[in-house]
Each structure stands twice: as C-alpha cells, then as structure tokens.
Design a protein around this motif. Sequence first.
Motif, short mmCIF file in Angstrom:
data_model
loop_
_atom_site.label_atom_id
_atom_site.label_comp_id
_atom_site.label_asym_id
_atom_site.label_seq_id
_atom_site.Cartn_x
_atom_site.Cartn_y
_atom_site.Cartn_z
N ARG A 141 0.83 -1.20 0.00
CA ARG A 141 0.00 0.00 0.00
C ARG A 141 0.87 1.26 0.00
O ARG A 141 0.60 2.23 -0.71
CB ARG A 141 -0.92 -0.02 1.22
N ALA A 142 1.91 1.24 0.81
CA ALA A 142 2.84 2.38 0.86
C ALA A 142 3.48 2.59 -0.51
O ALA A 142 3.54 3.71 -1.02
CB ALA A 142 3.91 2.12 1.91
N THR A 158 -5.68 16.59 5.48
CA THR A 158 -6.74 16.06 4.63
C THR A 158 -6.14 15.43 3.38
O THR A 158 -5.09 15.84 2.92
CB THR A 158 -7.75 17.15 4.19
N ALA A 159 -6.81 14.43 2.87
CA ALA A 159 -6.30 13.70 1.70
C ALA A 159 -6.65 14.41 0.41
O ALA A 159 -5.89 14.37 -0.54
CB ALA A 159 -6.85 12.28 1.67
N ARG A 168 -12.77 6.64 7.49
CA ARG A 168 -13.57 6.57 6.28
C ARG A 168 -13.87 7.93 5.67
O ARG A 168 -13.72 8.15 4.49
CB ARG A 168 -14.90 5.86 6.57
N ALA A 169 -14.28 8.86 6.54
CA ALA A 169 -14.79 10.14 6.02
C ALA A 169 -13.76 11.26 6.04
O ALA A 169 -13.98 12.30 5.44
CB ALA A 169 -16.01 10.55 6.83
N LEU A 188 -3.55 6.55 1.63
CA LEU A 188 -2.81 6.32 2.87
C LEU A 188 -3.81 6.04 3.97
O LEU A 188 -4.86 6.67 4.04
CB LEU A 188 -2.02 7.59 3.24
N ASN A 189 -3.48 5.11 4.86
CA ASN A 189 -4.39 4.94 5.99
C ASN A 189 -4.01 5.91 7.11
O ASN A 189 -3.01 6.64 7.01
CB ASN A 189 -4.48 3.47 6.44
N LEU A 190 -4.82 5.95 8.16
CA LEU A 190 -4.62 6.94 9.22
C LEU A 190 -3.24 6.83 9.86
O LEU A 190 -2.55 7.84 10.05
CB LEU A 190 -5.73 6.76 10.27
#
Lengths: 249, 249
Positions: A22-23, B80-81, B116-117, B141-143
Amino acid sequence: MSAPVVILSHPQLGENIGAAARAMANFGLSELRLVAPQCPWPNERATAMAVTARALTDEAKVSATLKEALGDLELVFATTARERGVTKEILTPAEAARRMRRAGDVKIGILFGNERAGLENEEVSLCDAVITIPTAGFASLNLGQAVLLAVYEWFRAADETASSRIDHGPLHRPPTRDEMFKLFAHLEHDLTESGFLFPPNKRDGMVRGIRAILHRTRLTYQETQTIRGMLVALTRGKYRGEKKADGDS
Amino acid sequence: MSAPVVILSHPQLGENIGAAARAMANFGLSELRLVAPQCPWPNERATAMAVTARALTDEAKVSATLKEALGDLELVFATTARERGVTKEILTPAEAARRMRRAGDVKIGILFGNERAGLENEEVSLCDAVITIPTAGFASLNLGQAVLLAVYEWFRAADETASSRIDHGPLHRPPTRDEMFKLFAHLEHDLTESGFLFPPNKRDGMVRGIRAILHRTRLTYQETQTIRGMLVALTRGKYRGEKKADGDS
C-alpha cells in the motif's frame, strides 16, 4: 527512469507485506519481491491490508534466496535500524533517495529485513550501501512503517508540489486591487460613521492596521463581497435608525 | 520548544490509534488526544499496536468535541487527503513542519480525521491551515501512515543526522597517507612481479586507475592490512615456485 523494486527478506506477517504494498502504490512503486516469506503465501491478510494495491501483492515475485532476488539489480540499498559491525556507508533515507534519482536509468532495489531480526550481516554485505532512518531515541519502526518512509522519500525527492498553495478554483479568483480598494472604502466609511475611527489623530494608523489584516488574509474576490455583505447587514438597522432619527429631527 | 500534539477525530480502529502512537514515539512526540473515538476505549488492539509507545495510548486525553480538544492550542494544522471546498492554505508536510519549527514556543496541534470520512469541513474550519500529503495518483494512505509521515517531517525538519557517514568505530580508523602508500607499493610490486603491468608504456596509467579504485573504496586502516594479507596469501605459492625454479637454475 523506473521506480525502485522493494525486496522483503524473510517477512513474517502478511499485514506488513500488505502495508508495504500500500505504501509503495501511494508513491508510485510497483514491483515487490519476497525472499522466503515465513508466512503462508499468497496471504489473505496481506491482500486485505494492501487494499487498492492488491496488484502488487498478487504479482509479487517470490524467490528462495536473496541473491536470486537481487540478481538483475544495479544499485541496492539495505535498510537497517541499528549500526552494523560492517564498515559500510550509512545514508539517511533522503540522501539515498537523492542518489537513486541521480543514478539515472539503472535498476534500483531497496531491501528490508525480517520483522524480528532485521537483515543479517551476510545480507547487508550483498548491498551497495545502508539506509538507516533517523529516529528520536530507540528506533522501533515496524516493517510497514520503514518501507513507507523509504518510498515516501524516493517520491519526495522528485515531487514538485508547491509547498504552499491556496486552491481558489474558478469561483474563487483573487480580487483586483480596485476590488480591494472598494472593500477598504466601504469598511472605512462604515467605521467612520459608527465612530470607531477615533480620535482623528489616530485614524490613519488604525486604517493601515485594518488594511494589513485584510491583506494578510489573502481574500478571494468572493470573500471581499461576503465581507461587504456582512457590513451592509451589520449596519442596516443602525442606518435605518439614524435615518429615522434624521427624519424625525 | 515542545513537540506537537496529535489529535485524532472520531477514530474507528484501535490498530490505527496504536500505529499513530508508535509513529509519534519514534519521532519524539508524546501527547495524543482522541475526539469521540468510535471504538471501545481503552482498546486492546491499540495497546498491542503501540508496543513500546504504550504510555501514549494509556495517557491519551479523550474529549467529546473537537473544540474541547483544540482549546489550548495556538497553531493547528488539519490533515486532509483531498481538496476541500473551503479556500484555505494547503501545505506539504515538509512546509508545515518548517512553519512549526519557526513558530517557536507555541502549542501546536496536528489534526487527523476519521478513517472513512476524513475531516468534516466544519472541523477544518477550526484550524489555521491544511496539510495534504502529496502522493502518486489516487491517495490511499491509511490513518496510521498519514500520522507517520506528518510526524516524521516534523522530526526531519530539525534532524542533524549526517546524510552520509561511515561508522569506522575505534578499530576502524581511516588509514594515514603513508599507510595507503605502503598498500600501493605492495600491490604495484606484486603486479609488476606477476607481469600484470604490461606493456611498460601503459604501466603508469594502469597504476593510476588501480589507485583510484582503492581511494574510492575509502578503506579503513584495518582493510588496507586485510588487502596486504590477501596479496601475501595469493602470491605465496607463486614466489615459492619461482624461488624453487630460481634455485634449480
């Protein structure tokens, strides 16, 4: 110029392989190689963790030995958390990334070791140089985190995103000077009428201070109109009252 | 100068909270705040993922509203993404980190939204500026990864690790010029004896090329001795043979 290959030697946890994938996908890398994975492979947890980068885990090349996995590469960096006995050049991820970018059209690899033991000295001895990620105090990055930082630096070394920007969009153009001057005039008129700009000998300094605030906010044209609308609303009752009073007098 | 506070708004997964804590500890941040966590709290998965950074999850302050969590902070960045409707300054993590370092002794926060949001516009509107991490194509990217990159940049902005170094250690001092000259003399003698430096008119150029290789490797004193030992071993049989031949003749 092709993106570096990421090689994970003896990885133990599917989650970490998925996190690495993912990275990589986030920063434009697409080729993942696994040396003797210690977990079942293919691996459900890896696929779940990879999310949209699933193609990278699906297509990961698996080999039995590190020499096999490195064979076609021309420049290989070994990522280690701690100092090694071997006298070898140790680079920050940023410096390694600059060298990768400068190397031109060569096939590059970034090697990561097993979660518990890291890379063995024998494995490091097959690489050109070492990458060690600087941390505060005792380093305890997990495998997925180490891969993320290394590939982020590779991307960052050539990234041209403006370090600061305001996305005005089509409806949010900056105001012309004239539009700012109209806002100044409107506000200064209302503040004069309301008695705020007092005493007269302080007036000019107060006005300049207020203009500085408005400039510093880098308003859009739309926002200058919003502020003028606020002024109209804020003074409406007041003027009506004054006008009435005027009419009465 | 104190390290920034990390605030997670409405986090859903304990794993991500633990990963954030671990990332923070690696880069010298110690204060974690949670706004209305959507998972049970305290949370076993968070503790397991935090590993050595367990103190950060144990001591995380939990508040019901974002305003409560931000109240004492003087400079707050919202991560923010994707682009927002709001016209607000958007910074790279590197630029935000420079501003944090330049801000001096103020209490800084870095805010991250729900998995998610992301952050709601209302939440972003309470912050000074936005951080968006540049990625290749669609950001996913995840949190935990987003927190890692933001806090890494904060650390990196003041990190003074040499970009390249060789850790020689006490037993691995660099050789003096004289020690290098002895190595050159030893090698050039043996190569002359063995007939490698031929024809004579090419000899000087060949010697310079070989010296360049030896300089480029930045040998330690110990390594110059190792090479000389290798030469002795490689030529031992040969000289014996020659000497025997000489004796026979």
